[in-house]
Design a protein around this motif. Structure first.
Motif, PDB file in Angstrom:
ATOM      1  N   LYS A   1      23.405  50.633  51.949  1.00 28.62           N
ATOM      2  CA  LYS A   1      23.603  50.338  50.518  1.00 28.62           C
ATOM      3  C   LYS A   1      25.066  50.551  50.104  1.00 28.62           C
ATOM      4  O   LYS A   1      25.674  49.694  49.467  1.00 28.62           O
ATOM      5  CB  LYS A   1      22.679  51.222  49.660  1.00 28.62           C
ATOM      6  CG  LYS A   1      21.201  51.038  49.949  1.00 28.62           C
ATOM      7  CD  LYS A   1      20.328  51.932  49.092  1.00 28.62           C
ATOM      8  CE  LYS A   1      20.497  53.410  49.367  1.00 28.62           C
ATOM      9  NZ  LYS A   1      20.112  53.818  50.736  1.00 28.62           N
ATOM     10  N   THR A   2      25.601  51.727  50.465  1.00 23.28           N
ATOM     11  CA  THR A   2      26.992  52.015  50.102  1.00 23.28           C
ATOM     12  C   THR A   2      27.925  51.026  50.782  1.00 23.28           C
ATOM     13  O   THR A   2      28.893  50.547  50.181  1.00 23.28           O
ATOM     14  CB  THR A   2      27.362  53.459  50.512  1.00 23.28           C
ATOM     15  OG1 THR A   2      26.508  54.348  49.799  1.00 23.28           O
ATOM     16  CG2 THR A   2      28.815  53.787  50.192  1.00 23.28           C
ATOM     17  N   THR A   3      27.623  50.704  52.026  1.00 20.22           N
ATOM     18  CA  THR A   3      28.469  49.756  52.762  1.00 20.22           C
ATOM     19  C   THR A   3      28.443  48.395  52.064  1.00 20.22           C
ATOM     20  O   THR A   3      29.490  47.747  51.920  1.00 20.22           O
ATOM     21  CB  THR A   3      27.990  49.645  54.224  1.00 20.22           C
ATOM     22  OG1 THR A   3      27.940  50.964  54.784  1.00 20.22           O
ATOM     23  CG2 THR A   3      28.914  48.778  55.051  1.00 20.22           C
TER      24      THR A   3
END
Ligand SMILES: Nc1ncnc2c1ncn2[C@@H]1O[C@H](COP(=O)(O)OP(=O)(O)OP(=O)(O)O)[C@@H](O)[C@H]1O
Length: 265
Positions: free
Chosen positions: A63-65
């Motif tokens: 998700k963060t990526t």
């Protein structure tokens, strides 16, 4: 509206009206990661403009990526990312990604949101100062403006980071788990502010682990092990079967998570 879930080589398609909206971001076959570690694999997705989009998935699903790729912080090793916004996106990182020891006050931290717009001498105008005051007020942290950022509680610091994001006045606001670990009051405040931003026509994209929060969004991107397994209206995407499969919850006879192989648009 339809959702189709099949097993391997299957299609999960939330044919909500949101996918037919003008896109703010289009990712095509994006693979991306860190050094030699590829995290995202062939992600094709659309973020509708002027809507609230949530990115969900288990820990480590990327998700963060994905947010980093949309923000332009991480460059894809394959595929393309197209943003239609005129301005640079405003990116609010997870508060754990921001050092506790940053020697600055809350007001200075929020004012950093204006840096991209300041002239060569980085002098704030009266308008910049007014925007900073307004963002402090909106997040109800005006009384903390003179405090050191590192001396705040986690929830207070999170509100300061969101205020910094708002101060950028971007039409694309990206937030990494803005509500995780916050009390009800702080969550409500941030939810209200994001709702107002969306009502003002801005595109809001946030990662979350909160299904109830996700169901209130307009659009949802669901990741599993770096692959997009579904996108569409949250109620269509986050079915009981899909949630059990993607989060490997016990008590459901779903053999393996669905895999998206075809996307609308
Ligand atoms: N800076 C980095 N360098 C190397 N690998 C990283 C880096 N950041 C993340 N990763 C790896 O990338 C994978 C995906 O991480 P990411 O933070 O994108 O997942 P996530 O879905 O946001 O997780 P969480 O829900 O735990 O926040 C993980 O295996 C993680 O270890």
């Amino acid at each position: 509206m339809k959702i189709i879930i099949k097993s391997k080589a299957s299609i999960v398609e939330g044919m909500a009206s949101t996918v037919r909206d003008q896109p703010a971001v289009v990712l095509r076959e994006v693979s991306a990661g860190y050094a030699r570690h590829v995290v995202l694999h062939g992600v094709t997705a659309r973020v509708p403009a002027g809507r609230a989009t949530v990115v969900l998935g288990p820990n480590g699903s990327g998700k963060t990526t994905l947010l980093n790729v949309i923000a332009g912080v991480v460059a894809p090793v394959a595929g393309s990312v197209r943003r239609t916004s005129v301005r640079l996106p405003a990116y609010v990182p997870q508060r754990s990604a921001v050092a506790d020891t940053l020697p600055m006050t809350v007001r200075q931290a929020v004012a950093m949101g204006r840096w991209a717009r300041l002239g060569p001498w980085r002098r704030q105008s009266g308008k910049d100062r007014e925007i900073v005051r307004e963002c402090l007020r909106r997040l109800a942290i005006d009384d903390l403006a003179a405090r050191q950022l590192g001396a705040l509680s986690g929830g207070q610091r999170q509100r300061a980071l969101v205020a910094q994001g708002l101060a950028q006045r971007s039409d694309l606001l990206l937030l990494d788990e803005p509500s995780t670990g916050l009390d009800l009051g702080a969550r409500g405040r941030i939810a209200d502010v994001l709702h107002q931003e969306r009502a003002a026509g801005r595109t809001v994209v946030r990662t979350t682990h909160d299904l109830a929060e996700a169901l209130r969004a307009d659009h949802c991107l669901l990741l599993d092990e770096g692959r997009l397994v579904a996108q569409g209206a949250p109620a269509d995407v986050l079915t009981e079967d899909t949630v059990h499969a993607v989060w490997r919850l016990p008590g459901r006879p779903v053999a393996r998570p669905p895999e998206m192989t075809n996307l609308p648009g």
